[in-house]
Design an enzyme around this catalytic site. Structure first.
Site, PDB file in Angstrom:
ATOM      1  N   THR A 284       0.817  -1.199   0.000  1.00  0.00           N
ATOM      2  CA  THR A 284       0.000   0.000   0.000  1.00  0.00           C
ATOM      3  C   THR A 284       0.857   1.258   0.000  1.00  0.00           C
ATOM      4  O   THR A 284       2.005   1.246   0.477  1.00  0.00           O
ATOM      5  CB  THR A 284      -0.918   0.017   1.244  1.00  0.00           C
ATOM      6  OG1 THR A 284      -1.571   1.292   1.355  1.00  0.00           O
ATOM      7  CG2 THR A 284      -0.099  -0.200   2.515  1.00  0.00           C
ATOM      8  N   ASP A 285       0.281   2.364  -0.475  1.00  0.00           N
ATOM      9  CA  ASP A 285       0.990   3.647  -0.397  1.00  0.00           C
ATOM     10  C   ASP A 285       1.008   4.207   1.017  1.00  0.00           C
ATOM     11  O   ASP A 285       1.745   5.144   1.317  1.00  0.00           O
ATOM     12  CB  ASP A 285       0.397   4.674  -1.364  1.00  0.00           C
ATOM     13  CG  ASP A 285      -1.068   4.997  -1.100  1.00  0.00           C
ATOM     14  OD1 ASP A 285      -1.676   4.399  -0.191  1.00  0.00           O
ATOM     15  OD2 ASP A 285      -1.631   5.842  -1.827  1.00  0.00           O
ATOM     16  N   GLU A 286       0.217   3.610   1.921  1.00  0.00           N
ATOM     17  CA  GLU A 286       0.164   4.130   3.289  1.00  0.00           C
ATOM     18  C   GLU A 286       1.480   3.922   4.041  1.00  0.00           C
ATOM     19  O   GLU A 286       1.710   4.558   5.077  1.00  0.00           O
ATOM     20  CB  GLU A 286      -1.008   3.516   4.049  1.00  0.00           C
ATOM     21  CG  GLU A 286      -2.352   3.894   3.451  1.00  0.00           C
ATOM     22  CD  GLU A 286      -3.526   3.569   4.361  1.00  0.00           C
ATOM     23  OE1 GLU A 286      -3.379   3.706   5.595  1.00  0.00           O
ATOM     24  OE2 GLU A 286      -4.580   3.201   3.844  1.00  0.00           O
TER      25      GLU A 286
ATOM     26  N   TYR B 115      -1.827  -0.443  10.998  1.00  0.00           N
ATOM     27  CA  TYR B 115      -1.955  -1.129   9.707  1.00  0.00           C
ATOM     28  C   TYR B 115      -0.773  -0.816   8.801  1.00  0.00           C
ATOM     29  O   TYR B 115      -0.098  -1.719   8.294  1.00  0.00           O
ATOM     30  CB  TYR B 115      -3.259  -0.719   9.011  1.00  0.00           C
ATOM     31  CG  TYR B 115      -3.237  -1.011   7.526  1.00  0.00           C
ATOM     32  CD1 TYR B 115      -3.110  -2.318   7.055  1.00  0.00           C
ATOM     33  CD2 TYR B 115      -3.321   0.016   6.590  1.00  0.00           C
ATOM     34  CE1 TYR B 115      -3.061  -2.589   5.689  1.00  0.00           C
ATOM     35  CE2 TYR B 115      -3.279  -0.247   5.231  1.00  0.00           C
ATOM     36  CZ  TYR B 115      -3.151  -1.552   4.785  1.00  0.00           C
ATOM     37  OH  TYR B 115      -3.092  -1.813   3.435  1.00  0.00           O
TER      38      TYR B 115
END
Length: 353
Positions: A133-135, A158
């Site tokens: 993910t880009d997170e 997360y």
């Protein structure tokens, strides 16, 4: 190719499998633990294909993962199995560490053992593709884009667990020579999306005449990627990507959360003018709620590398993708009603107590 897909009953995983079965000659072994967000009904269109098989397996069960490799002898792994909801990670981070970190470790170790047993020709073609993910990059700020070399600054349990798994994958490639690939994507949306996420939650709450919760003032910006575009990109990476490389996948569709919500309301005004009792306009249901703890303000992906190196670009604009998504939910009430009958009822998650 014979591809082992982990988490294939989830939102992105099921889109990947539908794409592979419908648009390629590859076959799929789908392993999924079937947690609350895993739904085999998302695979109904392809479940009878002779190129598809499902096994209910937890990636943290090392013996079962070992059996899967030995029994099916895959040419590639596409690793999507993960706990993925930020709010749930705030409520209970332990499951995220177990699945996303320990589970990835177990999968890497069993993949390494299996890889070492292959002959030279099969070793040349084997791939371990980790989907992230880009997170992991954290809060971007008002300017700029995430690139493949952006430093990691995860904000939530997360994103920290996904950052950890990314580092493990790269370490197994550098230390042990396991042929890995890594992708980091922006926010996905589209059909079969579990309704705890923003877009399906807003659609279904609006249809029910319930409040449309918007964190803070709704100014958070996300780059939205239609899930079927993402599925095409992932297959392109696992079949054509360069070992050891990372590819960022984005939709080139930055939108503020409040604008996403208002766009959905506008489409519903057109498609479902007969509203629930007491609702004059769908936008009247918008309710601003206390912001999520540690909420990143903006994510945006620079997807120029995958376009340049692998020739992938998204086919859907946000306008076409969001309309087709709303239409899908309107036409598939049986699917989402069965989901809502289960463990998730649209309650607020991720409130620090």
């Amino acid at each position: 190719m014979k591809i082992l897909v982990t988490g294939g009953a989830g939102f992105i995983g099921s889109a990947v499998i539908r794409h592979i079965i419908n648009n390629t000659s590859s076959s799929v072994i789908n392993i999924d633990k079937l947690t609350y967000a895993g739904n085999l009904e998302s695979l109904e269109p392809i479940k009878d294909s002779d190129r598809y098989v499902f096994e209910k397996v937890d990636i943290c069960d090392r013996n079962e993962v070992q059996r899967i490799f030995k029994q099916y002898q895959p040419n590639a792994v596409m690793h999507l199995a993960a706990e993925s909801h930020v709010d749930r990670s705030i409520d209970g981070p332990g499951e995220f560490i177990t699945t996303n970190v320990v589970g990835t470790y177990i999968l890497l170790e069993e993949a390494r053992s299996y890889f070492s047993s292959l002959d030279d020709m099969l070793k040349q073609s084997f791939r371990f593709h980790h989907i992230s993910t880009d997170e992991v990059y954290g809060d971007l700020g008002p300017q700029g884009l995430f690139t493949e070399t952006t430093s990691y600054e995860p904000s939530s349990p997360y994103s920290a667990s996904k950052a950890s798994s990314d580092h493990l994958v790269r370490a197994w490639q550098r230390t042990y020579g396991l042929p890995t690939l890594l992708t980091n994507c922006s926010n996905n949306y589209g059909p079969y999306h579990f309704p705890e996420k923003l877009i399906p939650l807003i659609i279904l709450n609006a249809l029910a005449g319930k409040p449309l919760p918007v964190y803070g003032d709704g100014s958070q910006v996300r780059d939205w990627l239609f899930v079927e575009d993402h599925a095409r990109a992932l297959y392109r990476v696992v079949t054509e990507g360069v070992v050891g490389e990372t590819y960022n996948i984005g939709g080139h569709n930055e939108r503020r959360n409040i604008d996403v919500v208002k766009t959905i309301c506008g489409i519903l005004e057109e498609l479902v003018p007969n509203k629930p009792d007491g609702v004059h306009a769908y936008e009247d249901l918008i309710t601003y709620v206390t912001d999520r703890p540690g909420h990143d303000v903006r994510y945006a992906i620079d997807a120029s590398k995958i376009q340049r190196d692998l020739g992938w670009t998204p086919e859907e604009t946000f306008e076409t993708g969001i309309r087709s998504t709303v239409e899908w939910y309107l036409n598939n009430e049986t699917w989402w009603r069965r989901v809502l009958d289960g463990s998730y009822q649209g309650e607020r998650l991720g409130v620090v107590r």
